[in-house]
Design an enzyme around this catalytic site. Structure first.
Site, PDB file in Angstrom:
ATOM      1  N   PRO A  44       3.063  16.903  10.156  1.00  0.00           N
ATOM      2  CA  PRO A  44       3.177  18.142   9.398  1.00  0.00           C
ATOM      3  C   PRO A  44       3.917  17.946   8.089  1.00  0.00           C
ATOM      4  O   PRO A  44       4.713  17.019   7.931  1.00  0.00           O
ATOM      5  CB  PRO A  44       3.971  19.052  10.346  1.00  0.00           C
ATOM      6  CG  PRO A  44       4.740  18.107  11.220  1.00  0.00           C
ATOM      7  CD  PRO A  44       3.854  16.918  11.390  1.00  0.00           C
ATOM      8  N   ILE A  45       3.634  18.863   7.143  1.00  0.00           N
ATOM      9  CA  ILE A  45       4.292  18.783   5.839  1.00  0.00           C
ATOM     10  C   ILE A  45       5.392  19.845   5.732  1.00  0.00           C
ATOM     11  O   ILE A  45       5.792  20.198   4.626  1.00  0.00           O
ATOM     12  CB  ILE A  45       3.276  18.921   4.688  1.00  0.00           C
ATOM     13  CG1 ILE A  45       2.570  20.285   4.733  1.00  0.00           C
ATOM     14  CG2 ILE A  45       2.281  17.785   4.703  1.00  0.00           C
ATOM     15  CD1 ILE A  45       1.784  20.588   3.463  1.00  0.00           C
ATOM     16  N   ASP A  46       5.894  20.318   6.871  1.00  0.00           N
ATOM     17  CA  ASP A  46       6.910  21.368   6.807  1.00  0.00           C
ATOM     18  C   ASP A  46       8.180  20.899   6.108  1.00  0.00           C
ATOM     19  O   ASP A  46       8.844  21.687   5.416  1.00  0.00           O
ATOM     20  CB  ASP A  46       7.226  21.906   8.211  1.00  0.00           C
ATOM     21  CG  ASP A  46       7.716  20.825   9.164  1.00  0.00           C
ATOM     22  OD1 ASP A  46       7.215  19.690   9.081  1.00  0.00           O
ATOM     23  OD2 ASP A  46       8.592  21.114   9.992  1.00  0.00           O
ATOM     24  N   GLN A  47       8.535  19.622   6.254  1.00  0.00           N
ATOM     25  CA  GLN A  47       9.737  19.121   5.587  1.00  0.00           C
ATOM     26  C   GLN A  47       9.544  19.029   4.073  1.00  0.00           C
ATOM     27  O   GLN A  47      10.481  19.255   3.302  1.00  0.00           O
ATOM     28  CB  GLN A  47      10.143  17.766   6.155  1.00  0.00           C
ATOM     29  CG  GLN A  47      10.541  17.803   7.629  1.00  0.00           C
ATOM     30  CD  GLN A  47      11.686  18.766   7.890  1.00  0.00           C
ATOM     31  OE1 GLN A  47      12.788  18.600   7.363  1.00  0.00           O
ATOM     32  NE2 GLN A  47      11.432  19.790   8.690  1.00  0.00           N
TER      33      GLN A  47
ATOM     34  N   ASP B 218      -5.595   9.083   7.996  1.00  0.00           N
ATOM     35  CA  ASP B 218      -5.758   8.650   9.367  1.00  0.00           C
ATOM     36  C   ASP B 218      -5.415   9.759  10.347  1.00  0.00           C
ATOM     37  O   ASP B 218      -4.446  10.485  10.177  1.00  0.00           O
ATOM     38  CB  ASP B 218      -4.828   7.461   9.665  1.00  0.00           C
ATOM     39  CG  ASP B 218      -5.358   6.181   9.061  1.00  0.00           C
ATOM     40  OD1 ASP B 218      -6.563   6.142   8.762  1.00  0.00           O
ATOM     41  OD2 ASP B 218      -4.584   5.240   8.900  1.00  0.00           O
TER      42      ASP B 218
ATOM     43  N   ILE C 179       7.376   7.120  16.851  1.00  0.00           N
ATOM     44  CA  ILE C 179       7.039   7.801  15.598  1.00  0.00           C
ATOM     45  C   ILE C 179       5.722   8.567  15.754  1.00  0.00           C
ATOM     46  O   ILE C 179       5.656   9.770  15.504  1.00  0.00           O
ATOM     47  CB  ILE C 179       6.927   6.805  14.430  1.00  0.00           C
ATOM     48  CG1 ILE C 179       8.143   5.867  14.387  1.00  0.00           C
ATOM     49  CG2 ILE C 179       6.741   7.538  13.112  1.00  0.00           C
ATOM     50  CD1 ILE C 179       9.455   6.540  14.077  1.00  0.00           C
TER      51      ILE C 179
ATOM     52  N   LYS D 215       0.829  -1.205   0.000  1.00  0.00           N
ATOM     53  CA  LYS D 215       0.000   0.000   0.000  1.00  0.00           C
ATOM     54  C   LYS D 215       0.864   1.256   0.000  1.00  0.00           C
ATOM     55  O   LYS D 215       0.618   2.200  -0.763  1.00  0.00           O
ATOM     56  CB  LYS D 215      -0.912   0.010   1.221  1.00  0.00           C
ATOM     57  CG  LYS D 215      -1.580   1.355   1.505  1.00  0.00           C
ATOM     58  CD  LYS D 215      -2.243   1.373   2.863  1.00  0.00           C
ATOM     59  CE  LYS D 215      -2.776   2.750   3.208  1.00  0.00           C
ATOM     60  NZ  LYS D 215      -1.703   3.736   3.493  1.00  0.00           N
TER      61      LYS D 215
ATOM     62  N   ASP E 218       3.570   1.167  11.901  1.00  0.00           N
ATOM     63  CA  ASP E 218       2.335   0.584  11.372  1.00  0.00           C
ATOM     64  C   ASP E 218       2.060  -0.816  11.903  1.00  0.00           C
ATOM     65  O   ASP E 218       0.960  -1.345  11.708  1.00  0.00           O
ATOM     66  CB  ASP E 218       2.394   0.516   9.842  1.00  0.00           C
ATOM     67  CG  ASP E 218       2.093   1.857   9.185  1.00  0.00           C
ATOM     68  OD1 ASP E 218       1.788   2.820   9.909  1.00  0.00           O
ATOM     69  OD2 ASP E 218       2.172   1.942   7.950  1.00  0.00           O
TER      70      ASP E 218
END
Length: 428
Positions: free
Chosen positions: A122-125, A116, A329, A22, A307
Site C-alpha cells: 500500500p501507498i498509505d505511508q 510485480d 517483508i 535497478k 528480493d
C-alpha cells in the site's frame, strides 16, 4: 511477451560485470525532473523499466537519450501532462513521480501504479508523508490526485509507521524543494536511498542522514546538476549471480560490486560452505560441493533482502538437508514455488514458511516468470536442470536484469530470448 529458453547442463566460468542498481535507477529517473538543468547518469542498467520510464518522461516533454549505459535527461522544458497509464501500470516504481511532480509543480495526478504482484504494497505511508508536508490527497477509481494550497509544501516531521523504501524516497523527493526543514523518522536505510540523496546533494540539495533511520532535509529553491551521477552497483543482480555461480559454476568472478551491501547475503553463502573470496570491488566464487542447509529470514536493510530469497532458493537444493526461508517483508512472494515443482524441485510453503529440501535432479520444463525475482530463480534452476527450460513471461526478467542473455552467454550458458508466439508455433 517474450520467452527465455535455457539449454541446461552447461557449467559457468569467467567473469560478469554487475550493472547499476535497478532500485536506484527507477527512483533517480523520476528525481531528475526536480532539476533545473539537464542531468546525466552512467552505469544505467539496460532494462525494460528504464525504457518505460523514458516513455513517461516523453509524455511530459522531457527529452532523454540512452546509449552505452549513459542516460541523459533534459527536464528544462517540462510541461504538466497526463502520464501514460499503460507505462504507469506496468511499473510499480512509477509512484516516485508522485513525489517528484509534487516537488516540481506542487501537484500530481497518477493512475495507481502497477508492477510485480507479490502481495499488498500500500501507498498509505506515501500519502501520510505528502499530507504532513501540506498536500491534500484524493483517491478515486484508481487515480491519485495530490494538490497543495497557495503556500505550497512546507517542512514537517514525518514518522513512517513502517520501514518503507518507497515512502522514504517519495518523502525526500517531495521535501527537497519544500520551504523549511523536514525530518523523516523510521526511515529506510537501503543503499539506494543513499544513492538518491547523493544525487540530490550534488545538485545543491541539503539531505542529511541518508542510510540512518532519521533523515533531515533543508528545502532549497533550485537544483542544478554539475556532473554525471554514477549509479551504485545492483546488489540484487550481484546476489543472483553469486547464487548462480555457486550452483553451476566452475569459478566465476563478479566485478563492480560493493561487498558491504551484500554482507547479509554473503554471510549466508559462507554459512552454507561456499568459500567466497571477497575483494574490494569484486567477489570470486569457486566451484563448490558439500553444502549445508541454512535458515533465512528476510529483513529491511542491512538484513537479508526480500528480493534475494527467490534467487538463492535453487542453490539451497544442493544442500545436504532441509533449508527454511521466512519472508517477513512480502510473505506472498512465493510465485516461484509451483514453477520449481514442475521441474522436480522438493519445495513447499507452509503457513508463511518455505521449506527447501535437497533436489539432485532438476528437469527442464515449461514454466512461467510471474515476477522479476521468481523469474531469476527459474533462470538459475534452468541452468542447473537436465534438458531445456522454457520460461514464459520473460519480460518480467528483462524488467530487472541488465543484458542478462549477453552476460550469461559470456559465462558459457546457452540461453536465448524468442517471441512467445514463435515458440508456440514451433518456429524458434
Amino acid at each position: 511477451m517474450k520467452k527465455m529458453i535455457i539449454h541446461g547442463g552447461q557449467r559457468l566460468t569467467g567473469e560478469v560485470t554487475i550493472g547499476g542498481a535497478k532500485n536506484s535507477t527507477v527512483a533517480l529517473i523520476p528525481a531528475a525532473i526536480l532539476a533545473d538543468t539537464p542531468v546525466r547518469f552512467d552505469t544505467v542498467p539496460d532494462i525494460l523499466d528504464v525504457h518505460n520510464l523514458m516513455l513517461i518522461l516523453k509524455s511530459m516533454n522531457v527529452r532523454s537519450t540512452f546509449e552505452d549505459g549513459v542516460l541523459t535527461i533534459d527536464p528544462t522544458e517540462i510541461v504538466e501532462a497526463p502520464l501514460p497509464s499503460k507505462a504507469i501500470k506496468s511499473l510499480r516504481a512509477s509512484y516516485y513521480f508522485m513525489g517528484s511532480l509534487l516537488g516540481r509543480f506542487q501537484r500530481a495526478t497518477l493512475s495507481f501504479p502497477g508492477g510485480d504482484n507479490i502481495g499488498p504494497r500500500p501507498i498509505d505511508q506515501h500519502i501520510k508523508a505528502f499530507k504532513a508536508l501540506g498536500a491534500s490527497v484524493e483517491e478515486h477509481d484508481g487515480t491519485v490526485r495530490i494538490t497543495t494550497g497557495p503556500e505550497g509544501l512546507h517542512g514537517a516531521r514525518i514518522f513512517l509507521d513502517m520501514v518503507s523504501v518507497g515512502a522514504t524516497i517519495n518523502s525526500i523527493l517531495a521535501a527537497v524543494k519544500a520551504v523549511g526543514t523536514t525530518v523523516i523518522e523510521n526511515a529506510a536505510k537501503e543503499p539506494e536511498i543513499i544513492d538518491i540523496a547523493t544525487f540530490l546533494n550534488n545538485m545543491g540539495a541539503h539531505v542529511r542522514g541518508a542510510g540512518t533511520d532519521v533523515i533531515r532535509i533543508e528545502g532549497v529553491a533550485t537544483l542544478r546538476a554539475m556532473n554525471t551521477h554514477t549509479i551504485i552497483p545492483d546488489r540484487i543482480e550481484a546476489g543472483t549471480y553469486l547464487s548462480m555461480a555457486a550452483a553451476v559454476g566452475d569459478g566465476v568472478v563478479l566485478k563492480n560490486v560493493i561487498p558491504e551491501h551484500l554482507e547479509a547475503f554473503t554471510a549466508k553463502m559462507i554459512e552454507m560452505g561456499v568459500p567466497l573470496e571477497i575483494n574490494e570491488d569484486s567477489i570470486y566464487v569457486p566451484q563448490v560441493e558439500n553444502l549445508k542447509p541454512i535458515q533465512i529470514k528476510t529483513m529491511p536493510f542491512p538484513g537479508f533482502a526480500t528480493d534475494l530469497q527467490q534467487p538463492i532458493t535453487p542453490l539451497l537444493f544442493k544442500a545436504d538437508g532441509s533449508s527454511v526461508v521466512i519472508d517477513t517483508i512480502y510473505p506472498k512472494r512465493i510465485k516461484h514455488i509451483a514453477e520449481l515443482r514442475k521441474m522436480g524441485a522438493n519445495i513447499r510453503s507452509e503457513e508463511g514458511t518455505i521449506i527447501v529440501d535437497p533436489t539432485h535432479d532438476l528437469m527442464g520444463s515449461q514454466v512461467q516468470a510471474g515476477e522479476i525475482r521468481a523469474g531469476a530463480s527459474l533462470v538459475i534452476a534452468g541452468l542447473m536442470a537436465d534438458g531445456d527450460t522454457e520460461i514464459s513471461q520473460a519480460d518480467n526478467i528483462l524488467r530487472g536484469y541488465d543484458r542478462i542473455v549477453d552476460k550469461l552467454a559470456a559465462l558459457n550458458a546457452d540461453v536465448e530470448i524468442v517471441e512467445d508466439s514463435l515458440v508456440e508455433n514451433g518456429q524458434d
